[in-house]
Write an enzyme that holds these catalytic residues in place. Structure first.
Site, PDB file in Angstrom:
ATOM      1  N   TYR A  16      39.030  42.975  52.083  1.00 42.16           N
ATOM      2  CA  TYR A  16      38.565  43.105  50.698  1.00 42.16           C
ATOM      3  C   TYR A  16      38.353  44.842  50.384  1.00 42.16           C
ATOM      4  O   TYR A  16      38.381  45.347  49.310  1.00 42.16           O
ATOM      5  CB  TYR A  16      37.167  42.769  50.869  1.00 42.16           C
ATOM      6  CG  TYR A  16      36.316  42.478  49.532  1.00 42.16           C
ATOM      7  CD1 TYR A  16      36.966  41.702  48.526  1.00 42.16           C
ATOM      8  CD2 TYR A  16      35.620  43.641  48.968  1.00 42.16           C
ATOM      9  CE1 TYR A  16      36.556  41.512  47.292  1.00 42.16           C
ATOM     10  CE2 TYR A  16      34.949  43.476  47.711  1.00 42.16           C
ATOM     11  CZ  TYR A  16      35.389  42.412  46.966  1.00 42.16           C
ATOM     12  OH  TYR A  16      34.895  42.274  45.641  1.00 42.16           O
ATOM     13  N   HIS A  73      29.418  49.533  47.090  1.00 42.41           N
ATOM     14  CA  HIS A  73      28.729  48.374  47.540  1.00 42.41           C
ATOM     15  C   HIS A  73      29.172  48.341  49.203  1.00 42.41           C
ATOM     16  O   HIS A  73      30.299  48.302  49.571  1.00 42.41           O
ATOM     17  CB  HIS A  73      29.103  47.296  46.905  1.00 42.41           C
ATOM     18  CG  HIS A  73      28.872  47.209  45.439  1.00 42.41           C
ATOM     19  ND1 HIS A  73      28.212  45.922  44.913  1.00 42.41           N
ATOM     20  CD2 HIS A  73      28.114  47.921  44.550  1.00 42.41           C
ATOM     21  CE1 HIS A  73      27.676  45.985  43.772  1.00 42.41           C
ATOM     22  NE2 HIS A  73      27.686  47.342  43.506  1.00 42.41           N
ATOM     23  N   TYR A 127      31.185  35.594  44.879  1.00 41.81           N
ATOM     24  CA  TYR A 127      32.142  34.860  44.682  1.00 41.81           C
ATOM     25  C   TYR A 127      31.802  33.216  45.080  1.00 41.81           C
ATOM     26  O   TYR A 127      31.263  32.977  46.080  1.00 41.81           O
ATOM     27  CB  TYR A 127      33.362  35.150  45.690  1.00 41.81           C
ATOM     28  CG  TYR A 127      34.091  36.676  45.307  1.00 41.81           C
ATOM     29  CD1 TYR A 127      33.380  37.563  45.571  1.00 41.81           C
ATOM     30  CD2 TYR A 127      35.173  36.565  44.607  1.00 41.81           C
ATOM     31  CE1 TYR A 127      34.179  38.997  45.409  1.00 41.81           C
ATOM     32  CE2 TYR A 127      35.788  37.576  44.220  1.00 41.81           C
ATOM     33  CZ  TYR A 127      35.395  38.807  44.512  1.00 41.81           C
ATOM     34  OH  TYR A 127      35.855  39.991  44.416  1.00 41.81           O
ATOM     35  N   PRO A 177      43.397  37.303  39.937  1.00 44.86           N
ATOM     36  CA  PRO A 177      42.283  38.331  40.284  1.00 44.86           C
ATOM     37  C   PRO A 177      41.395  38.221  41.370  1.00 44.86           C
ATOM     38  O   PRO A 177      40.729  39.208  41.585  1.00 44.86           O
ATOM     39  CB  PRO A 177      41.589  38.036  38.817  1.00 44.86           C
ATOM     40  CG  PRO A 177      41.971  36.845  38.434  1.00 44.86           C
ATOM     41  CD  PRO A 177      43.232  36.698  38.919  1.00 44.86           C
ATOM     42  N   LYS A 201      42.492  42.925  43.793  1.00 44.91           N
ATOM     43  CA  LYS A 201      43.634  43.711  44.411  1.00 44.91           C
ATOM     44  C   LYS A 201      44.647  44.351  43.422  1.00 44.91           C
ATOM     45  O   LYS A 201      45.318  45.131  43.913  1.00 44.91           O
ATOM     46  CB  LYS A 201      44.707  42.692  45.491  1.00 44.91           C
ATOM     47  CG  LYS A 201      43.649  42.605  46.811  1.00 44.91           C
ATOM     48  CD  LYS A 201      43.464  43.812  47.499  1.00 44.91           C
ATOM     49  CE  LYS A 201      42.657  43.528  48.611  1.00 44.91           C
ATOM     50  NZ  LYS A 201      41.065  44.393  48.468  1.00 44.91           N
TER      51      LYS A 201
HETATM   52  P1  FAD Z   1      48.787  48.399  32.992  1.00 44.41           P
HETATM   53  O1  FAD Z   1      47.295  48.471  32.913  1.00 44.41           O
HETATM   54  O2  FAD Z   1      49.238  47.141  32.475  1.00 44.41           O
HETATM   55  O3  FAD Z   1      49.340  49.748  31.955  1.00 44.41           O
HETATM   56  C1  FAD Z   1      50.610  49.513  31.599  1.00 44.41           C
HETATM   57  C2  FAD Z   1      50.675  50.468  30.370  1.00 44.41           C
HETATM   58  O4  FAD Z   1      52.005  50.619  29.857  1.00 44.41           O
HETATM   59  C3  FAD Z   1      49.981  49.820  29.302  1.00 44.41           C
HETATM   60  O5  FAD Z   1      48.879  50.940  28.535  1.00 44.41           O
HETATM   61  C4  FAD Z   1      50.905  49.450  28.278  1.00 44.41           C
HETATM   62  O6  FAD Z   1      50.499  49.355  26.808  1.00 44.41           O
HETATM   63  C5  FAD Z   1      52.243  50.349  28.742  1.00 44.41           C
HETATM   64  N1  FAD Z   1      53.447  49.907  28.256  1.00 44.41           N
HETATM   65  C6  FAD Z   1      53.833  48.753  28.166  1.00 44.41           C
HETATM   66  N2  FAD Z   1      55.120  48.576  27.849  1.00 44.41           N
HETATM   67  C7  FAD Z   1      55.681  49.865  27.379  1.00 44.41           C
HETATM   68  C8  FAD Z   1      56.697  50.143  26.934  1.00 44.41           C
HETATM   69  N3  FAD Z   1      57.766  49.578  26.524  1.00 44.41           N
HETATM   70  N4  FAD Z   1      56.562  51.396  26.614  1.00 44.41           N
HETATM   71  C9  FAD Z   1      55.538  52.422  26.719  1.00 44.41           C
HETATM   72  N5  FAD Z   1      54.483  52.077  27.267  1.00 44.41           N
HETATM   73  C10 FAD Z   1      54.200  50.629  27.723  1.00 44.41           C
HETATM   74  N6  FAD Z   1      42.682  43.721  38.344  1.00 44.41           N
HETATM   75  C11 FAD Z   1      41.632  43.450  39.276  1.00 44.41           C
HETATM   76  O7  FAD Z   1      41.750  44.005  40.351  1.00 44.41           O
HETATM   77  N7  FAD Z   1      40.547  42.706  38.839  1.00 44.41           N
HETATM   78  C12 FAD Z   1      40.504  42.217  37.514  1.00 44.41           C
HETATM   79  O8  FAD Z   1      39.379  41.632  36.991  1.00 44.41           O
HETATM   80  C13 FAD Z   1      41.855  42.250  36.562  1.00 44.41           C
HETATM   81  N8  FAD Z   1      41.393  41.638  35.384  1.00 44.41           N
HETATM   82  C14 FAD Z   1      42.456  41.661  34.782  1.00 44.41           C
HETATM   83  C15 FAD Z   1      42.657  41.009  33.233  1.00 44.41           C
HETATM   84  C16 FAD Z   1      44.022  41.052  32.616  1.00 44.41           C
HETATM   85  C17 FAD Z   1      43.905  40.413  31.245  1.00 44.41           C
HETATM   86  C18 FAD Z   1      45.258  41.688  32.949  1.00 44.41           C
HETATM   87  C19 FAD Z   1      46.402  41.772  32.317  1.00 44.41           C
HETATM   88  C20 FAD Z   1      44.950  42.308  34.254  1.00 44.41           C
HETATM   89  C21 FAD Z   1      43.893  42.377  35.275  1.00 44.41           C
HETATM   90  N9  FAD Z   1      43.601  42.946  36.416  1.00 44.41           N
HETATM   91  C22 FAD Z   1      42.641  42.750  37.160  1.00 44.41           C
HETATM   92  C23 FAD Z   1      44.899  43.560  36.896  1.00 44.41           C
HETATM   93  C24 FAD Z   1      44.652  45.282  36.677  1.00 44.41           C
HETATM   94  O9  FAD Z   1      43.894  45.579  35.677  1.00 44.41           O
HETATM   95  C25 FAD Z   1      46.118  46.017  36.717  1.00 44.41           C
HETATM   96  O10 FAD Z   1      46.639  45.642  38.134  1.00 44.41           O
HETATM   97  C26 FAD Z   1      46.184  47.306  36.390  1.00 44.41           C
HETATM   98  O11 FAD Z   1      45.742  47.412  35.246  1.00 44.41           O
HETATM   99  C27 FAD Z   1      47.351  47.646  36.615  1.00 44.41           C
HETATM  100  O12 FAD Z   1      47.519  49.072  36.257  1.00 44.41           O
HETATM  101  P2  FAD Z   1      49.053  49.513  35.465  1.00 44.41           P
HETATM  102  O13 FAD Z   1      48.895  50.908  35.000  1.00 44.41           O
HETATM  103  O14 FAD Z   1      50.193  49.202  36.586  1.00 44.41           O
HETATM  104  O15 FAD Z   1      49.552  48.646  34.346  1.00 44.41           O
HETATM  105  C1  DHB Z   2      36.022  42.048  39.057  1.00 47.98           C
HETATM  106  C2  DHB Z   2      37.270  41.384  39.203  1.00 47.98           C
HETATM  107  C3  DHB Z   2      37.767  40.776  40.109  1.00 47.98           C
HETATM  108  O1  DHB Z   2      38.877  40.374  40.042  1.00 47.98           O
HETATM  109  C4  DHB Z   2      37.053  40.713  41.444  1.00 47.98           C
HETATM  110  O2  DHB Z   2      37.701  40.098  42.454  1.00 47.98           O
HETATM  111  C5  DHB Z   2      35.919  41.359  41.163  1.00 47.98           C
HETATM  112  C6  DHB Z   2      35.391  41.937  40.248  1.00 47.98           C
HETATM  113  C7  DHB Z   2      35.583  42.581  37.934  1.00 47.98           C
HETATM  114  O3  DHB Z   2      36.016  42.451  36.957  1.00 47.98           O
HETATM  115  O4  DHB Z   2      34.405  43.144  38.052  1.00 47.98           O
END
Ligand code: FAD
Ligand code: DHB
Length: 396
Positions: A387, A74, A203, A295, A299
């Site tokens: 962004y 994009h 947005y 969100p 980021k």
């Molecule tokens: P996570 O993806 O949380 O992975 C952590 C992993 O550790 C999980 O698989 C979990 O099961 C595991 N775990 C937890 N505790 C333990 C334990 N005690 N022992 C072993 N394993 C364990 N970001 C965006 O940029 N845009 C979005 O739209 C967006 N939507 C989101 C919606 C939700 C509901 C959430 C919660 C987050 C969202 N995020 C979004 C943020 C983005 O998804 C996260 O920043 C990203 O997943 C971070 O990755 P991570 O691997 O650090 O953590």
């Molecule tokens: C999406 C989520 C976001 O938080 C954002 O800023 C842009 C896109 C998405 O899930 O597509």
């Protein structure tokens, strides 16, 4: 049973799996411990927009092929204020940088497949995971798997276990500071097998609340609505969702919106959170284990990628050249980029949402602030630059 490795990685989300794959490419053995099943991890619908730097890291890890063929590049993104559409020309304003729309689910699938090919060990469905002796040079992790107790000896522990994980909580309270801001609202997301209302993300700031039109492909859409902090998914039928979205869209988009049954619907809270330092001896925190953003601005996943880049580069120098001097700099290096992501997400959230606790005075300032940025070349450039994501710091 006792197992040994160089890096014990707690959590098989994007942070843990990407770190594991990058270390594997450098010949650094690692073991991943995950609490739930692979299908459960893949079932979580989360982020959708990858920054230039994150995409580059995927390629460096040797797993960028599907992202580059199936993901959508994009060049721009839209912001709507007072029903007026403003396009931010990401590519033009940043000297050629873009973002890639590629869902976290797909990216995680690619990482899981690469992990299977790499033959590095992964234990899914582990319980009672506990980092131990992180302040010594012989740290280890204890856990249970298949009813047996295990001990994983290692050189370093990477806490990639998300916001509710055990890694951050294992650090004594007086060795870590937590900063938190909760927003009085959440994001209700809906995924549907329908063509997106606009080829690029939109947005929308609206008096009824924020809305976002996003997508996963030209046949699959992801839409979000700002809802109340205590709202529940059950109160939102698909029909109610589409009706509310139409009310928040500018007329020409509302008229074009194609609706359909939801594949997934969930509410994400809006929270800013940073734990510092992101390190306790030989235990390093990465991604959501150390920080959360609201969100707005996409980021979360991208900031996690920044941490992965820093630790992977530092550990490559440790094992490749015996350079251990950078280990103690991990947290400081990460936090510079983390706070920048925090600031941008906080700013975007405040500019575009109509939160209940905001005074009329502040709401007027927010409208003026975002309109100023959208109408000025310099302002649009400031938004575009953040962004697409700031460059990763060089680690040397
Ligand atoms: P996570 O993806 O949380 O992975 C952590 C992993 O550790 C999980 O698989 C979990 O099961 C595991 N775990 C937890 N505790 C333990 C334990 N005690 N022992 C072993 N394993 C364990 N970001 C965006 O940029 N845009 C979005 O739209 C967006 N939507 C989101 C919606 C939700 C509901 C959430 C919660 C987050 C969202 N995020 C979004 C943020 C983005 O998804 C996260 O920043 C990203 O997943 C971070 O990755 P991570 O691997 O650090 O953590
Ligand atoms: C999406 C989520 C976001 O938080 C954002 O800023 C842009 C896109 C998405 O899930 O597509």
């Amino acid at each position: 049973m006792s197992v040994k490795t160089k890096v014990a990685i707690i959590g098989a989300g994007p942070s843990g799996l990407l770190l594991g794959q990058l270390l594997h490419k450098q010949g650094i053995e690692n073991v991943v411990l995950e609490r739930v099943t692979p299908d459960y991890v893949l079932g979580r619908i989360r982020a959708g927009v990858l920054e230039t730097g994150f995409a580059r890291l995927m390629r460096e890890a040797g797993i960028g092929d599907r992202m580059d063929t199936e993901g959508e590049v994009h060049d721009g993104v839209e912001i709507v204020v007072n029903d007026r559409r403003h396009r931010i020309d990401l590519k033009g304003l940043t000297g050629g940088n873009t973002v890639i729309v590629y869902g976290q689910t797909e990216l995680t699938r690619d990482l899981m497949e690469a992990r299977t090919r790499s033959k590095q060990r992964t234990y899914y469905e582990v319980s009672n995971v506990q980092p131990q002796d992180a302040l010594t040079n012989k740290p280890y992790v204890t856990f249970e798997h298949d009813g047996a107790r295990h001990r994983l000896d290692c050189d370093y522990i990477a806490g990639c276990d998300g916001f509710h994980g055990v890694s951050r909580k294992s650090i004594p309270d007086d060795c870590i500071t937590e900063h938190e801001k909760l927003y009085p609202g959440g994001w209700l997301g809906l995924l549907s097998e329908t063509p997106p209302v606009n080829p690029e993300l939109v947005y929308i700031k609206h008096a009824r609340g924020f809305a976002l039109c996003s997508l996963r492909s030209q046949t699959r859409s992801r839409y979000y609505l700002q809802v109340g902090k205590d709202d529940v998914v059950e109160a939102w039928s698909d029909e109610r969702f589409w009706d509310e979205l139409k009310r928040r869209l500018p007329e020409e988009l509302s008229a074009k919106l194609v609706t359909g049954p939801s594949i997934e619907k969930s509410i994400a809270p809006m929270r800013s959170f940073v734990a510092e330092p992101m390190q306790y001896g030989n235990l390093f925190l990465l991604g959501d284990a150390a920080h959360i953003v609201p969100p707005t601005g996409a980021k979360g996943l991208n900031t996690a990628g920044g941490d992965v880049h820093v630790l992977y580069k530092i550990l490559s120098l440790v094992y490749g050249e015996g350079r251990t001097d950078l280990l103690e700099k991990y947290s400081d290096i990460c936090l510079r980029r983390v706070w920048n992501g925090q600031r941008f997400s906080w700013w975007m959230s405040n500019m575009l949402h109509d939160f209940k606790d905001t005074s009329a005075f502040e709401l007027n300032l927010h409208t003026s602030d975002i309109e100023y940025h959208l109408q000025s070349d310099a302002g649009r450039k400031v938004i575009a630059e953040q962004y697409v994501g700031l460059p990763f710091e060089k680690i040397e």
